[in-house]
Scaffold this active site. Structure first.
Site, short mmCIF file in Angstrom:
data_model
loop_
_atom_site.label_atom_id
_atom_site.label_comp_id
_atom_site.label_asym_id
_atom_site.label_seq_id
_atom_site.Cartn_x
_atom_site.Cartn_y
_atom_site.Cartn_z
N SER A 127 0.85 -1.19 0.00
CA SER A 127 0.00 0.00 0.00
C SER A 127 0.88 1.24 0.00
O SER A 127 2.01 1.21 0.50
CB SER A 127 -0.89 0.01 1.24
OG SER A 127 -1.54 1.27 1.39
N TYR A 140 -2.78 -0.95 10.07
CA TYR A 140 -2.74 -1.35 8.66
C TYR A 140 -1.35 -1.08 8.07
O TYR A 140 -0.77 -1.94 7.40
CB TYR A 140 -3.81 -0.58 7.88
CG TYR A 140 -3.89 -0.95 6.42
CD1 TYR A 140 -4.42 -2.17 6.02
CD2 TYR A 140 -3.44 -0.06 5.44
CE1 TYR A 140 -4.49 -2.51 4.68
CE2 TYR A 140 -3.51 -0.39 4.10
CZ TYR A 140 -4.04 -1.62 3.72
OH TYR A 140 -4.10 -1.95 2.39
#
Length: 249
Positions: A127, A140
């Protein structure tokens, strides 16, 4: 004809990546935790297979079904937008089980055939949160940053055998089920303690109001480039916002 195995193909980046490789003439093993019809077109070069990255027996079974695999794309993941103080440790472990340990488990299962054959590529989808300092993403980001570190070392271990490892770093995409789950009101509210609420609301407003976003096709095309790259490059930002972050870094 080469074969790619992609995890998390039920929607979003995984589905688009499966379609892209199929359109280029590859055999595609499209894995889902819960396979269902209608997600992908019918083709003798495309098989939907059950695989839950947190269940080792399904990883083994999927690889047995797939046979020879040339490329593994670890795309399966679960989102989390939260304030760390309000995130139960059980939720933290759930995120790491899929986003980090699931990537490791699937990779470890495919490596023997890559090493013995002297070829193969592992692409781990992380990400763009790893490229900058982003609020509401502590857990995350930690799960994805761990995969970045894992892949960097893995690439060195595999190089003597002609096997490559890469990461693809997607930017923010608001059109996926993944994004919808991450930003849904109920899921977000329960992890935002009241004192943080005004600040978190502003953060989310700034996020959704940014000027650049990533499309699913950006990620699919970047995975394709990463698979075919032979320059030794490790990281590939995907989408204009991710590219901007990478350039700033």
């Amino acid at each position: 004809m080469k074969t790619v195995l992609i995890t998390g193909v039920s929607s979003g980046y995984g589905r688009e990546t499966a379609l892209h490789f199929h359109s280029q003439g590859w055999n595609v093993i499209a894995t889902m935790r819960t396979p269902r019809a209608g997600v992908l077109p019918e083709s003798d070069r495309l098989r939907v297979v059950e695989l839950d990255v947190t269940e080792p027996e399904t990883i083994t079974a999927a690889l047995e079904t797939a046979g020879t695999v040339d490329v593994l794309v670890n795309n399966a993941g679960i989102p989390l937008i939260s304030v760390f103080e309000g995130t139960p440790m059980a939720r933290v472990r759930e995120v790491f089980e899929t986003n980090t340990f699931g990537v490791m488990a699937t990779t470890q299962a495919v490596l023997p055939q890559f090493r013995e054959r002297g070829s193969g590529v592992v692409v781990n989808v992380t990400s763009s949160v790893v490229l900058g300092h982003m609020p509401l993403s502590a857990v995350y980001k930690a799960s994805k940053a761990a995969v970045e570190g894992f892949t960097a070392s893995l690439a060195l271990e595999l190089a003597p055998f002609g096997v490559r490892a890469k990461t693809v770093e997607p930017g923010a995409c608001l059109t996926t089920n993944f994004a919808a789950r991450a930003t849904s009101g109920g899921a977000l509210d329960e992890l935002i303690p009241a004192p943080y609420a005004p600040w978190a609301e502003k953060v989310m407003g700034d996020f959704t109001g940014q000027d650049l976003f990533t499309k699913e096709s950006d990620v699919a095309e970047t995975v394709w480039r990463a698979v075919h790259d032979t320059t030794g490059r490790l990281r590939f930002p995907a989408g204009p916002d991710a590219v901007r972050l990478a350039e700033a870094k």
